[in-house]
Enzyme design. Structure first.
Site, short mmCIF file in Angstrom:
data_model
loop_
_atom_site.label_atom_id
_atom_site.label_comp_id
_atom_site.label_asym_id
_atom_site.label_seq_id
_atom_site.Cartn_x
_atom_site.Cartn_y
_atom_site.Cartn_z
N GLU A 120 0.83 -1.21 0.00
CA GLU A 120 0.00 0.00 0.00
C GLU A 120 0.86 1.25 0.00
O GLU A 120 0.77 2.10 0.89
CB GLU A 120 -0.99 0.01 1.18
CG GLU A 120 -2.35 -0.56 0.80
CD GLU A 120 -3.47 -0.09 1.70
OE1 GLU A 120 -4.31 0.70 1.25
OE2 GLU A 120 -3.52 -0.54 2.86
N ASP A 144 0.85 -8.26 3.20
CA ASP A 144 -0.50 -8.17 3.74
C ASP A 144 -1.38 -9.13 2.94
O ASP A 144 -1.78 -8.84 1.82
CB ASP A 144 -1.00 -6.73 3.64
CG ASP A 144 -2.42 -6.57 4.15
OD1 ASP A 144 -3.01 -7.57 4.62
OD2 ASP A 144 -2.94 -5.44 4.07
#
Length: 267
Positions: free
Chosen positions: A36, A156
């Site tokens: 991200e 993640d």
């Protein structure tokens, strides 16, 4: 020792403003996978190409301010692969693989370190179906890679595998991140592909101390109402070298916490 860290940044500029860079310097990390980024190549130039003596390799999303992954390494890879061959998800910047091929290395002649950001399905059914498509496409990619080389997949994964991996497992059984289909994918990756959940191998009984993500709603962080969504999944040959694991919570750089594992090898 080889120190490997994974961290979802929830925006690299935001994480930097919260102290990420001096922390990374103090940790003496050898390689760090980040997810991200929420940044484009131009946003990274001149500011984030290097962190704590490590050089970065980035796979940014086409959409601005969305997704994006990177790998920082002290050691120069022999090759870097961006994406895993499926445009729907490669356009979202979800996969970067640094390869370290050293034919003369007796222990690890071919090693890959992958930073990956699995889709989240929490925003609605459309994204949940995209997540299921990702899992279906990604499994054979990992299977092929496993047959060719040792690797560590860090990132993640947006799945809490077992009941121990989140605080409120009973009330989340129908929610994205803890759906039976998602958990079954993780089980299959471990049981059939033979991948090792390194944290669980080292510390099988960690509960709340293993959480790596907390919702920004309510008092989730204050009450440790968290989820373990960040992993290091390794092929058995490299997982055997793992020695220590830690989740850093003294500072917060994002809604995730850094996961660090030390391995007893050098590149």
């Amino acid at each position: 020792m080889f120190r490997l860290t994974s961290l979802n940044l929830n925006g690299i500029r935001s994480a930097a403003n919260k102290g990420l860079l001096p922390w990374a310097e103090s940790m003496q990390i050898d390689c760090m996978g980040v997810q991200e980024l929420k940044a484009q190549a131009g946003d990274l130039e001149g500011r984030f190409e290097q962190i704590a003596g490590m050089h970065g390799h980035f796979h940014c999303a086409q959409k601005k301010g969305y997704s994006g992954v990177g790998i920082y390494s002290r050691h120069k890879p022999t090759a870097v692969n961006f994406g895993f061959g499926h445009p729907e998800f490669d356009d979202e910047g979800r996969y970067v693989e640094a390869r370290f091929d050293r034919p003369g290395h007796k222990t690890l002649p071919r090693l890959s370190i992958i930073s990956c950001y699995f889709p989240s399905g929490s925003s609605g059914e459309e994204r949940q179906q995209a997540k299921f498509r990702f899992l279906e496409l990604f499994y054979p990619h990992l299977s092929k890679l496993r047959d060719e080389r040792e690797f560590i997949l860090i990132g993640d994964i947006n799945i809490a595998h077992q009941q121990i991996d989140l605080k409120n497992w009973r009330s989340n059984q129908k929610n994205s991140g803890f759906l039976p289909e998602e958990r079954a994918w993780m089980t299959r990756a471990i049981d059939e592909l033979g991948l090792v959940d390194v944290h669980r191998r080292l510390r099988p009984h960690d509960g709340g101390e293993a959480y790596t993500w907390w919702s920004n709603r309510g008092q989730a962080w204050a009450n440790n109402v968290g989820w373990r969504l960040d992993y290091q999944l390794a092929t058995p040959g490299i997982a055997a070298h793992a020695k220590t694991v830690s989740v850093y919570k003294e500072q917060r750089f994002s809604d995730h916490a850094p996961l660090t594992i030390d391995y007893d090898f050098t590149l």
